[in-house]
Scaffold this motif. Structure first.
Motif, PDB file in Angstrom:
ATOM      1  N   GLY A  56      44.919  31.735  26.960  1.00  0.00           N
ATOM      2  CA  GLY A  56      45.356  30.437  26.441  1.00  0.00           C
ATOM      3  C   GLY A  56      44.577  29.238  26.966  1.00  0.00           C
ATOM      4  O   GLY A  56      44.178  28.369  26.189  1.00  0.00           O
ATOM      5  N   THR A  59      39.624  34.275  31.848  1.00  0.00           N
ATOM      6  CA  THR A  59      40.780  33.446  32.152  1.00  0.00           C
ATOM      7  C   THR A  59      40.335  32.169  32.868  1.00  0.00           C
ATOM      8  O   THR A  59      39.182  31.738  32.685  1.00  0.00           O
ATOM      9  N   ASP A  60      41.227  31.552  33.662  1.00  0.00           N
ATOM     10  CA  ASP A  60      40.883  30.264  34.270  1.00  0.00           C
ATOM     11  C   ASP A  60      40.735  30.326  35.788  1.00  0.00           C
ATOM     12  O   ASP A  60      40.779  29.315  36.460  1.00  0.00           O
ATOM     13  N   LEU A  64      42.633  37.640  42.427  1.00  0.00           N
ATOM     14  CA  LEU A  64      42.491  37.084  43.772  1.00  0.00           C
ATOM     15  C   LEU A  64      43.477  37.779  44.711  1.00  0.00           C
ATOM     16  O   LEU A  64      44.401  38.473  44.249  1.00  0.00           O
ATOM     17  N   ARG A 106      48.078  29.481  43.194  1.00  0.00           N
ATOM     18  CA  ARG A 106      48.970  28.314  43.191  1.00  0.00           C
ATOM     19  C   ARG A 106      49.856  28.307  44.433  1.00  0.00           C
ATOM     20  O   ARG A 106      50.341  27.277  44.864  1.00  0.00           O
ATOM     21  N   LYS A 112      50.360  37.382  37.499  1.00  0.00           N
ATOM     22  CA  LYS A 112      50.370  37.094  36.066  1.00  0.00           C
ATOM     23  C   LYS A 112      48.980  37.203  35.436  1.00  0.00           C
ATOM     24  O   LYS A 112      48.833  37.192  34.214  1.00  0.00           O
TER      25      LYS A 112
END
Ligand code: ADP
Ligand code: ASP
Ligand code: MG
Length: 457
Positions: A8, A228-229, A234, A239, A264
């Protein structure tokens, strides 16, 4: 051929889609099939408007729909320029008209079924795949839009539909392979498919990764790339721990375990069709395409570190079933699991004593009914706001003292359930949900301060 899947955020706006086009351009000789997610947050918005319509809030639903329309039109016109957009406009317009009509229908009936939910949810991928294909063509990339509902055949278990591989593979060969043979770049939406009767279905949230793997396995891809971003898989959720580091190589089983327990970054089922065919999967960063990312393979090097990564899964409820009179009674566990089965509630972690069983489930609205059913068998208590923490690494069973190392760090924490040994590769425990950041940060500091350069970057 290869499969390149863009999530997304990688197709979140015109600039992102432009980056995608240049990444794909760089791989043309490898004959890519491109699978895209809906633009970021679009699936959430679609589900919100479907629920609003189902609750009879027609105006609210249509307002959300119009803001979505504006976002998609703006993105397309920015990507295509005025002349091309004028031609393309009608195609998107027809989709939004259909969505509008659907929402009016749902609110008129005042009921949202799983079947109509899927119908609405699939619009995100329908729209994004059309825009990306058009943007490719406008950039000389020979993009060819393929409607995934003509390819991915599923059963009719709406919102969590199960792919029917034989038929899907057949359609990939007849409808997608020829495009590759003509040097076109097929662009498909992930996440959605259709039943044999042609009714739209979706294969579960985050399912575009799964779609990519199905396409890759069906066409015999040399490689599947999940763009992805972040730089790859990792050591933990960046976050929670901004100093999380990239894992260079990880085993299929380890990646699946991580995904299942909350990392996720990858859909758990993704790895399945790929493992079966021994196709390597890479997780790559569309914002940093020169980074090598993470390679997921059957045989990953062990490395010097005990663990590869830590994941946490929130919104967990513990259900405790206590039955003093049932002491080890034959058939008791079976009766309990049958109740979970009847309510279609999946269990993650289980621990038992002589007189009781504790189980964790994702917090959801079926729990009160399930608890009422279970209370016919025994005393039942349930408690939400819990989280599962999962540490993943190869051969944990063989390594002495691991549990002591982990729980020494957490000596002041309330640990609700512990499970180790169910698989060779994970140590799992349950804590209070609001403790997640602190627990993950502490464990990360302990186990990932020094990293084996063969495995981590
Ligand atoms: P996409 O939209 O590309 O499918 P997702 O949002 O599904 O992307 O997954 C990527 C996100 O997963 C990252 O931005 C990151 O915040 C989160 N994430 C959680 N755990 C990890 C982890 N162990 N490694 C990398 N990313 C993680
Ligand atoms: N768009 C879908 C979702 O948000 C599928 C995906 O992005 O993988 O769940
Ligand atoms: Mg995802």
């Amino acid at each position: 051929m290869i499969v390149m899947k863009f999530g997304g955020t990688s197709v979140g706006d015109a600039r992102a889609i432009d980056r995608v086009a240049s990444i794909v351009q760089g791989r043309l000789t490898q004959r890519p099939v491109v699978v895209v997610s809906a633009m970021s947050k679009v699936t959430d918005t679609l589900l919100t408007m479907a629920r609003a319509a189902g609750a009879g809030e027609r105006k609210a639903a249509l307002k959300l729909c119009r803001s979505l329309q504006e976002r998609h039109y703006n993105t397309a016109s920015e990507l295509l320029g005025t002349a091309l957009f004028t031609q393309f406009h009608a195609e998107l317009g027809a989709d939004f008209e259909a969505l509008d009509e659907l929402l009016r229908g749902i609110s008129a009936v005042g009921e949202l079924t799983p079947r109509t939910t899927d119908h609405v949810a699939a619009f995100g991928e329908v729209l994004s795949s059309k825009i990306v294909a058009a943007a490719f063509s406008a950039r000389g990339l020979n993009g060819s839009h393929v409607d995934s509902r003509d390819i991915l055949v599923t059963d009719s278990n709406y919102m969590q539909a199960v792919p029917q591989y034989d038929e899907t593979n057949e359609r990939l060969k007849t409808n997608v392979q020829p495009l590759l043979d003509e040097s076109q770049v097929p662009v498909m939406g992930g996440f959605m498919g259709a039943s044999r009767a042609g009714i739209t279905t979706t294969i579960g949230r985050g399912g575009s990764d799964f779609s990519a793997a199905i396409v890759g396995a069906g066409l015999g891809a040399e490689r599947i790339e999940i763009w992805t971003d972040v730089d790859g898989i990792l050591t933990t959720d960046p976050r929670i721990c901004p100093d999380a580091r990239r894992i260079k190589v990880i085993g299929f089983d380890e990646a699946a375990e991580l995904a299942y327990f909350g990392a996720k970054v990858l859909h758990p089922a993704t790895v399945l069709p790929a493992i079966q065919k021994n196709i390597p999967v890479y997780v790559l960063n569309s914002l940093n395409p020169s980074c090598e990312g993470t390679r997921i393979t059957t045989h990953a090097p062990q490395g010097q570190n005990i663990f590869k990564a830590i994941a946490a899964k929130k919104h967990i409820t513990i259900i405790q079933v206590a039955a003093p009179r049932m002491l080890l009674a034959h058939g008791f566990l079976r009766a309990i699991f049958e109740a979970f089965d009847r309510h279609k509630v999946a269990v993650d972690v289980v621990s038992t004593s002589e007189v009781s069983v504790s189980l964790t489930v994702d917090s959801n609205h079926s729990i009160p009914a399930l608890a009422a059913d279970l209370s016919k068998l025994a005393d039942v208590k349930y408690e939400g706001r819990k989280a599962i923490v999962c540490l993943v690494g190869e051969n944990l069973r063989e390594k002495p003292g691991i549990a002591a190392l982990v729980f020494r760090e957490l000596a002041d924490k309330k640990i609700r359930m512990i499970s180790q040994g169910a698989s060779e590769i994970n140590l799992t425990f349950v804590i209070e949900e609001d403790e997640v950041p602190d627990v993950i940060q502490r464990l990360h500091k302990t186990f990932f301060a020094e990293l084996d350069p063969e495995v981590f970057a």
